[in-house]
Design an enzyme around this catalytic site. Structure first.
Site, mmCIF file in Angstrom:
data_model
loop_
_atom_site.group_PDB
_atom_site.id
_atom_site.type_symbol
_atom_site.label_atom_id
_atom_site.label_comp_id
_atom_site.label_asym_id
_atom_site.label_seq_id
_atom_site.Cartn_x
_atom_site.Cartn_y
_atom_site.Cartn_z
ATOM 1 N N ARG A 20 -0.063 -12.470 -7.332
ATOM 2 C CA ARG A 20 -1.393 -12.080 -7.814
ATOM 3 C C ARG A 20 -1.702 -10.631 -7.458
ATOM 4 N NH1 ARG A 20 -4.172 -15.773 -10.487
ATOM 5 N NH2 ARG A 20 -3.302 -17.879 -10.368
ATOM 6 N N ASP A 21 -2.284 -9.914 -8.436
ATOM 7 C CA ASP A 21 -2.685 -8.526 -8.205
ATOM 8 C C ASP A 21 -3.783 -8.487 -7.144
ATOM 9 O OD1 ASP A 21 -2.453 -5.728 -10.122
ATOM 10 O OD2 ASP A 21 -4.118 -5.867 -8.697
ATOM 11 N N ILE A 22 -3.692 -7.508 -6.258
ATOM 12 C CA ILE A 22 -4.649 -7.406 -5.149
ATOM 13 C C ILE A 22 -6.040 -6.994 -5.635
ATOM 14 C CG2 ILE A 22 -4.318 -4.969 -4.505
ATOM 15 C CD1 ILE A 22 -4.006 -6.004 -1.574
ATOM 16 N N ASN B 171 2.817 -0.338 -17.505
ATOM 17 C CA ASN B 171 2.573 1.098 -17.494
ATOM 18 C C ASN B 171 3.833 1.799 -17.003
ATOM 19 O OD1 ASN B 171 -0.211 0.674 -18.156
ATOM 20 N ND2 ASN B 171 -0.567 0.083 -16.023
ATOM 21 N N GLU C 298 1.014 3.432 -11.321
ATOM 22 C CA GLU C 298 0.702 3.738 -9.921
ATOM 23 C C GLU C 298 1.855 3.363 -8.994
ATOM 24 O OE1 GLU C 298 -2.949 1.696 -9.011
ATOM 25 O OE2 GLU C 298 -3.980 2.632 -10.691
ATOM 26 N N HIS D 34 6.799 -3.445 -13.238
ATOM 27 C CA HIS D 34 6.025 -4.682 -13.155
ATOM 28 C C HIS D 34 5.328 -4.925 -14.479
ATOM 29 C CE1 HIS D 34 3.678 -1.272 -11.630
ATOM 30 N NE2 HIS D 34 2.601 -1.841 -12.175
HETATM 31 P P1 AMP Z 1 0.173 0.155 -12.236
HETATM 32 O O1 AMP Z 1 -0.988 1.092 -12.356
HETATM 33 O O2 AMP Z 1 0.584 -0.451 -13.556
HETATM 34 O O3 AMP Z 1 1.321 0.745 -11.464
HETATM 35 O O4 AMP Z 1 -0.379 -1.108 -11.423
HETATM 36 C C1 AMP Z 1 -0.199 -1.282 -10.055
HETATM 37 C C2 AMP Z 1 -0.953 -2.539 -9.681
HETATM 38 O O5 AMP Z 1 -0.530 -2.944 -8.395
HETATM 39 C C3 AMP Z 1 -2.482 -2.380 -9.631
HETATM 40 O O6 AMP Z 1 -3.091 -3.298 -10.535
HETATM 41 C C4 AMP Z 1 -2.804 -2.708 -8.166
HETATM 42 O O7 AMP Z 1 -4.025 -3.403 -8.010
HETATM 43 C C5 AMP Z 1 -1.611 -3.549 -7.752
HETATM 44 N N1 AMP Z 1 -1.313 -3.578 -6.325
HETATM 45 C C6 AMP Z 1 -1.203 -2.515 -5.483
HETATM 46 N N2 AMP Z 1 -0.878 -2.937 -4.242
HETATM 47 C C7 AMP Z 1 -0.768 -4.295 -4.315
HETATM 48 C C8 AMP Z 1 -0.448 -5.309 -3.370
HETATM 49 N N3 AMP Z 1 -0.179 -5.024 -2.083
HETATM 50 N N4 AMP Z 1 -0.427 -6.607 -3.785
HETATM 51 C C9 AMP Z 1 -0.707 -6.897 -5.074
HETATM 52 N N5 AMP Z 1 -1.000 -5.992 -6.013
HETATM 53 C C10 AMP Z 1 -1.040 -4.699 -5.638
#
Ligand code: AMP
Length: 126
Positions: free
Chosen positions: A34-36, A97, A105, A110
């Site tokens: 799950r996304d944080i 992305n 990010e 993913h």
């Molecule tokens: P992106 O901008 O596509 O690289 O998305 C990165 C995603 O990773 C974002 O939706 C963040 O909320 C998520 N994220 C960052 N750190 C964590 C974590 N420790 N556990 C779960 N999701 C994370």
């Protein structure tokens, strides 16, 4: 140019067990958690365990076993969260992305699975 994988990225640390995650599914080559900071009632990230930076990197260089495992894991996740677009579920959006223009990010490939509400227009156009 060759892809350069940063082994210190947060998803690499999750895969090494250095930081916790809310696992939805784990298979031989794939982890879904799950996304944080969820952007929808269900927001799951599906990642390969291998060191791939972006979707195109994964598509170009992952083994067939990894690609099949990842693809089947996506179907399993969609089913587990009840978001299949047929039958009982109401569907989902899958987003990945990549790089600067994709506003990525975390530099480990993913796939975002967003579900549980209408996700709205495909992209913001302004
Ligand atoms: P992106 O901008 O596509 O690289 O998305 C990165 C995603 O990773 C974002 O939706 C963040 O909320 C998520 N994220 C960052 N750190 C964590 C974590 N420790 N556990 C779960 N999701 C994370």
């Amino acid at each position: 140019m060759a892809y350069v994988y940063d082994t210190t990225n947060i998803f690499a640390r999750i895969l090494r067990g250095e930081i916790p995650n809310r696992t939805v599914l784990e298979t031989e080559h794939t982890l879904a958690f799950r996304d944080i900071a969820p952007k929808a009632p269900d927001h799951v990230l599906v990642i390969p365990k291998g060191p791939y930076v972006t979707y195109d990197h994964f598509c170009a260089e992952a083994s067939e076993a990894e690609i099949v495992d990842f693809t089947r894991a996506v179907a399993a996740v969609v089913n587990l969260i009840g978001a299949e677009a047929h039958g009982a579920g109401k569907g989902f959006r899958a987003i990945t992305n990549a790089g600067e223009n994709g506003v990525q990010e975390v530099p480990h490939f993913h796939l975002h699975i967003l579900a549980g509400r209408c996700i709205g227009p495909m992209i913001c156009t302004d």
